[in-house]
Scaffold this active site. Structure first.
Site, PDB file in Angstrom:
ATOM      1  N   CYS A  29      -7.408  22.353  17.894  1.00 36.32           N
ATOM      2  CA  CYS A  29      -7.361  22.722  19.303  1.00 36.32           C
ATOM      3  C   CYS A  29      -7.064  21.503  20.176  1.00 36.32           C
ATOM      4  CB  CYS A  29      -8.699  23.362  19.679  1.00 36.32           C
ATOM      5  SG  CYS A  29      -8.470  24.650  20.866  1.00 36.32           S
TER       6      CYS A  29
ATOM      7  N   GLY B 128       0.860  -1.176   0.000  1.00 35.92           N
ATOM      8  CA  GLY B 128       0.000   0.000   0.000  1.00 35.92           C
ATOM      9  C   GLY B 128       0.900   1.231   0.000  1.00 35.92           C
TER      10      GLY B 128
HETATM   11  C1  LIG Z   1      -2.761  -2.419   5.395  1.00 39.69           C
HETATM   12  C2  LIG Z   1      -2.634  -3.712   4.700  1.00 39.69           C
HETATM   13  C3  LIG Z   1      -1.666  -3.886   3.701  1.00 39.69           C
HETATM   14  C4  LIG Z   1      -0.702  -2.815   3.263  1.00 39.69           C
HETATM   15  O1  LIG Z   1       0.169  -2.370   4.209  1.00 39.69           O
HETATM   16  P1  LIG Z   1       1.331  -1.351   3.741  1.00 39.69           P
HETATM   17  O2  LIG Z   1       2.159  -1.225   4.956  1.00 39.69           O
HETATM   18  O3  LIG Z   1       0.705  -0.079   3.336  1.00 39.69           O
HETATM   19  O4  LIG Z   1       2.053  -2.002   2.611  1.00 39.69           O
HETATM   20  C5  LIG Z   1      -1.631  -5.109   3.056  1.00 39.69           C
HETATM   21  N1  LIG Z   1      -2.476  -6.117   3.384  1.00 39.69           N
HETATM   22  C6  LIG Z   1      -3.413  -5.972   4.346  1.00 39.69           C
HETATM   23  C7  LIG Z   1      -4.330  -7.100   4.634  1.00 39.69           C
HETATM   24  C8  LIG Z   1      -3.518  -4.771   5.030  1.00 39.69           C
HETATM   25  O5  LIG Z   1      -4.448  -4.654   6.000  1.00 39.69           O
END
Ligand SMILES: *Cc1c(COP(=O)(O)O)cnc(C)c1O
Length: 439
Positions: free
Chosen positions: A362, A287
């Site tokens: 705040c 991600g």
């Molecule tokens: C959040 C998540 C990812 C991605 O994590 P990154 O650190 O952004 O690469 C991949 N698989 C699952 C199931 C996730 O919940």
């Protein structure tokens, strides 16, 4: 320095060929700016590295990092698949053109209504618990219905610190020790389990925890394949690939990383006799890595205050970018209109001073940085908060009744608005005042 920081010949921060100071003037601040080509490059870098060693490979973009429709479209065009963690993310992915076969749903604490919705979309369900399995069996006809499971690998002592979504304290997945039993149970109910998934944590720059998790997942998959007689179509190693947030940190060297991970993958396939004609596909779910360094948050300094400490006050806060307040995360900050005056580039000619960069919410925890050495800042200066592409807008809120900022996309130096800045009226959307309280 491995941060994705570019400075143009005026000494201003450059994003995708556009001058940050011009963007701020044109669109106002706070402003999220996304560099399209950086997302494409990030995707290609991972894809090319892994397919070189294991061609049957898919990237599932973990879209909770950033679900902006244009970001989704860019990754759809690149050929990505999707890791969706909620029905809303499945809906968003379908809306942005991903066919159901390119989406894997990995939910946790999922309701029956949500399972029903995912089933209707035709998206593959990656189950997180035996409860989900049993409830799914009442919602669909299990006969030949393809599923997979998320497993929680009990990674060895000494490796725990990085493995935050694996291990004893984690709410995710089925226990490693129950895996064989659960796959057998699923089969006895008529389901066809075709995959196994794990995701051990986030922000990993050191290959070791990921290598360890891969080894453990492959051992579990090997055991399940032999003892529960499962032919795996895919094995999903999850996400967690990190990006450097601090200037001293280095980029994950993706090619040797891919070589090592695919090396473990292949040797475990042969160790457990899973390397026949129907070898499983390999998935990973980055991600942050795909979108994190493709974006900055531009925010304007409105107040310089010499209190007990020196505070640089800006026009955004943790409602706009939560990570520093929520996780204590470091985000590098560059004075966008004086970007050539950083400690890195001209230490000798620039006077730096340590300041606190404070937001406009705040709450005393609303700080983007504490004791940060920055060139002397004046009111009106523009700050560029780096690495704001992942878990930034997607975690933004209207707290303190502040409308959320605009997002723009830059390609070849040209900018386009891809999300309008919210207005005050948006704060009231969906609210209803009972008749007796009307004025
Ligand atoms: C959040 C998540 C990812 C991605 O994590 P990154 O650190 O952004 O690469 C991949 N698989 C699952 C199931 C996730 O919940």
């Amino acid at each position: 320095m491995d941060l994705n920081l570019k400075i143009n010949d005026k000494g201003h921060v450059d994003i995708g060929g556009a001058d940050a100071t011009k963007l701020a003037e044109e669109y106002g601040t706070p402003l999220y700016v996304i560099d399209e080509d950086r997302i494409r490059d990030n995707y290609k870098r991972v894809f090319n590295a892994f397919t070189k060693y294991y061609p049957d490979f898919k990237i599932l973009y973990a879209c909770k990092a950033n679900t902006n429709l244009s970001v989704m479209r860019i990754l759809e065009e690149e050929g990505s698949c999707i890791d969706a963690v909620s029905p809303g993310e499945v809906f968003t992915s379908l809306k942005t053109g991903f066919s159901p076969d390119r989406i894997l749903f990995t939910g946790n604490n999922v309701t029956n209504d949500e399972l029903r919705y995912i089933d209707e979309t035709g998206v593959r369900i990656n189950l997180d618990s035996v409860s989900q399995l049993k409830r799914l069996a009442e919602i669909v006809d299990p006969e030949g219905y393809k599923i997979s499971f998320r497993v929680n690998p009990m990674v060895g002592a000494g490796h725990h610190e990085h493995c935050i979504t694996g291990g004893e304290m984690s709410k995710f997945g089925i226990k490693e020790s129950e895996a064989v039993e659960v796959y057998k149970l699923a089969k006895s109910m008529g389901f066809e389990p075709v995959g196994m998934h794990t995701h051990i944590g986030s922000g990993i720059l050191d290959p070791e925890p990921f290598k360890l998790a891969t080894t453990v997942l492959m051992d579990i998959a090997g055991k399940v394949s032999q003892e529960a007689n499962i032919g795996f179509e895919f094995l999903d190693l999850g996400g967690g690939l990190g990006i450097p947030y601090e200037p001293e940190e280095n980029l994950l060297d993706i090619d040797p990383f891919a070589e090592e991970i695919t090396g473990i993958f292949k040797s475990k396939l042969s160790e457990y006799g899973m390397d026949g004609a129907n070898k499983p596909s390999m998935y990973i779910e980055p991600g942050r890595y795909l979108v994190g360094d493709a974006s900055v948050l531009l925010t304007r300094v409105n107040t310089v205050k010499n209190s007990y400490r020196k505070f640089i006050g800006v026009d955004s806060g943790f409602n706009t970018l939560l990570r520093p307040a929520m996780y204590g995360s470091y985000h590098h900050i560059v004075v966008a209109n004086k970007a050539n005056k950083t400690d890195e580039i001209s230490e000798n000619e620039t006077k730096l001073e340590k300041v606190d960069v404070a937001g406009n919410v705040c709450e005393s925890g609303d700080l983007f940085a504490r004791d940060r050495p920055l060139p002397i800042i004046e009111e009106g200066d523009l700050l560029s908060i780096m690495n704001a592409g992942a878990y930034s807008f997607s975690m933004a809120s209207q707290y303190n009744s502040r409308p959320r900022p605009a997002e723009i996309l830059v390609k070849d130096g040209k900018s386009e608005i891809i999300r309008e800045r919210e207005t005050y009226d948006d704060l009231f959307k969906n609210q209803i005042i009972p008749k007796r309280l009307e004025n």
